[in-house]
Scaffold this active site. Sequence first.
Site, mmCIF file in Angstrom:
data_model
loop_
_atom_site.group_PDB
_atom_site.id
_atom_site.type_symbol
_atom_site.label_atom_id
_atom_site.label_comp_id
_atom_site.label_asym_id
_atom_site.label_seq_id
_atom_site.Cartn_x
_atom_site.Cartn_y
_atom_site.Cartn_z
ATOM 1 N N ASP A 1 -3.112 2.272 -5.751
ATOM 2 C CA ASP A 1 -1.922 2.377 -4.674
ATOM 3 C C ASP A 1 -1.719 1.119 -4.168
ATOM 4 O O ASP A 1 -0.996 1.221 -2.937
ATOM 5 C CB ASP A 1 -1.962 3.500 -4.169
ATOM 6 C CG ASP A 1 -2.910 3.561 -3.035
ATOM 7 O OD1 ASP A 1 -2.479 3.863 -1.980
ATOM 8 O OD2 ASP A 1 -3.872 2.999 -3.162
ATOM 9 N N GLU A 2 -2.791 0.024 -4.264
ATOM 10 C CA GLU A 2 -2.695 -0.846 -3.296
ATOM 11 C C GLU A 2 -2.656 -2.283 -4.265
ATOM 12 O O GLU A 2 -3.301 -2.312 -5.340
ATOM 13 C CB GLU A 2 -3.947 -0.955 -2.636
ATOM 14 C CG GLU A 2 -4.043 -0.414 -1.372
ATOM 15 C CD GLU A 2 -5.428 -0.580 -0.491
ATOM 16 O OE1 GLU A 2 -6.300 0.134 -0.767
ATOM 17 O OE2 GLU A 2 -5.422 -1.875 -0.106
ATOM 18 N N ASP B 1 0.960 -1.199 0.019
ATOM 19 C CA ASP B 1 -0.009 0.009 -0.039
ATOM 20 C C ASP B 1 0.813 1.166 -0.011
ATOM 21 O O ASP B 1 1.610 1.536 0.736
ATOM 22 C CB ASP B 1 -0.875 -0.072 1.212
ATOM 23 C CG ASP B 1 -1.825 1.090 1.197
ATOM 24 O OD1 ASP B 1 -2.985 0.914 2.241
ATOM 25 O OD2 ASP B 1 -1.704 2.020 0.418
#
Length: 396
Positions: free
Chosen positions: A129-130, A35
């Site tokens: 973003d993960e 993350d």
Amino acid sequence: MPSAPRNGGRHVPIARGGTAMTTPTSPLRKIVHVDMDAFYASVEQRDDPALRDRPVVVAWRGRRSVVCAASYEARRFGIHSAMPAARAERLCPHAVFVPPDFTRYRAVSAEVRGIFARYTDLIEPLSLDEAYLDVTANKRGLATATQVARAIRADIRAETGLNASAGVAPAKYLAKIASDWRKPNGLFVIQPHEVLDFLAPLPVGKLPGVGRATCGALEALGIHTVGDLRQRPLAELAARFGKFGARLHDLARGVDTRSVQPRQLRKSLSAETTFEQDRTLDELAAPLDELAARVWRSLDRSRREPRTVVVKLKTSDFQLLTRSHTPPRPPSSAAEFAALSRGLLARVDLPPTTRYRLVGTGLSNFQVREQAERQPGLFAEAHDAADESDATASGD
Ligand SMILES: [Mg+2]
């Protein structure tokens, strides 16, 4: 609680019915959840030195916009994603507001995914973003999942200048909890034999799927921690929470057999907009056309095509409506899609005086495309597969 079978001295979490979580064929899984830290805001601070060490809020300006991401400096003032931008401004009047730039965020996200792919092909992106990575077997021959997570974080730092936090564990939900444990810029590992002890003191609200309502219901039963939950028999949890009761029973024991799903098949694609000023139903056609055009531009119809058109409305008093339609033939152009969306407005039966603060449209029910229908020209057109869903996902 039944004692777990020993497997070469390691303690193995127990699945329901007392069987070990490993099968003779598959070794214990090694899952990494990565993350990025305050992703959108960090990209802004990276690219503009004047923003470094300052409270940065990524949000559109406007009465109704919400925060997409906040830098760690801004978080010290209590600002967080999904908060109304106006409130963020009150909390920190000297914060620097920057409009989101998804093209740049996507570019960085693609770089990061390129780094993941050096270590494994089992990559399940959750947002820009993960991602979950299955590194049970890794391409670099590193001995442990911890080494893989460390190497990935170092590569991200070296190549993008950004920080990523990571969690390592034998199950997806544990890896996700772990990646949050030492944020920002942290790595946390839950070894298989540590799972049950790690979970015991954890508030039940940390478990996936346990929102405010479920948390309240569990606390009403005197269940505050995962340890409390583990004391309750399956029958009781199933009686109270149905199918989710069985899931809770598993989660309390570290059991989550969901595998990492590379390249999730798209289930739906949509876009929506919140108006500065509420509008009447008649005034929704034009923004709906724009949204339909935007969705259509990002559609990849090469292998599968959408069968259902959906429209979403929110009234000025936050009433949510959705209307959907599956035409006999899938829409074959942006104009046809837009017309179908506008057609759904006719199925809104609220008083004509009703005003709307949000409108959205989308496509779902993707089905494999019939071979015979393929026409090369169309494909080229349909291939700018920018992923619209990121527009709503928080980059925090
Ligand atoms: Mg993040």
